[in-house]
Motif scaffolding. Structure first.
Motif: not given
Length: 242
Positions: A41-56
């Motif tokens: 789907w269209s939000e792969s980069a956004q998923v990675i960005d979200f996971l980086i922030n979530l892991s903090e």
């Protein structure tokens, strides 16, 4: 404290957010992500960005999947492999439009440092795909199998579950761990929209790359929640339904 495992996402940030909201996670909870955050789907980069922030903010174990490895290679080299491009890579590349080089480098470092498996203090194993060594993951000679292997799941599909653990015919791979959690092979391939459990293995890839959903499961209670179907969340897209 609760521990949740979350199955394959494949660029479906909307689905991931639905699952996290339904789980009602708390600061003391642990989130284990099973791999394949991109390609579909269209939000792969956004998923990675979200996971980086979530892991903090939360205790997150984020395991590498095969699609994450392919995305990592593209971010590192710029080389576009045709097979990756046809299996969700194009959508991932498009999702990076507008991302600065600094942000892409941050994502590359994140992907490079993802673990290939996680073993918790209750001897529960989490990995994207499987393993082949009868002696366990520590003895696997080819580490790429952690995100590519399907033989573990295929063995389970034809396994005679009446065989007892003490039997010489019981699969040796299963004896090393209390439970094993995997993704990689969609349960929807077998007309099953929910997580599948065979012996001590749980498959929680419920087909988010295609017409299925993202699943989050409480690994202690086995209660699970799901997103809406990905096509309904991205009605103008096809994902990997090509």
């Amino acid at each position: 404290m609760s521990t949740f495992a979350i199955g394959d996402i494949h660029g479906g940030l909307k689905a991931l957010l639905q699952v996290l909201n339904k789980l009602e996670i708390k600061e003391e909870d642990t989130l284990i992500f099973m791999g394949d955050y991109v390609d579909g789907w269209s939000e792969s980069a956004q998923v990675i960005d979200f996971l980086i922030n979530l892991s903090e903010k939360f205790n997150c174990i984020i395991i590498k999947g095969n699609h994450d490895f392919w995305c990592q290679n593209w971010l590192k080299t710029g080389v576009v492999h045709p097979s990756w491009y046809m299996h969700g890579g194009k959508e991932t590349m498009d999702s990076y439009d507008g991302f600065a080089d600094e942000k892409r480098q941050q994502h590359l470092l994140f992907l490079e440092n993802l673990p290939l498996y996680y073993l918790d203090n209750q001897n529960r194993l989490f990995l994207h795909a499987g393993f082949t060594s009868v002696h366990g993951v520590e003895h696997e000679k080819f580490q790429e199998l952690f995100y590519l292997d399907r033989s573990l799941w295929e063995m389970l599909l034809v396994m005679d579950t009446s065989i007892q653990k003490v039997s010489m015919f019981y699969p040796k791979r299963l004896l090393h761990y209390k439970e094993i959690y995997i993704g990689h092979t969609p349960t929807t391939n077998y007309n099953e929209p929910w997580p599948m459990n065979i012996a001590n293995v749980w498959n929680i890839d419920t087909g988010a790359a295609f017409k299925g959903k993202v699943t989050g499961i409480n690994i202690d209670t086995k209660a699970f929640v799901q997103s809406d179907s990905l096509p309904s969340l991205y009605p103008d897209e096809r994902g990997r339904n090509k």
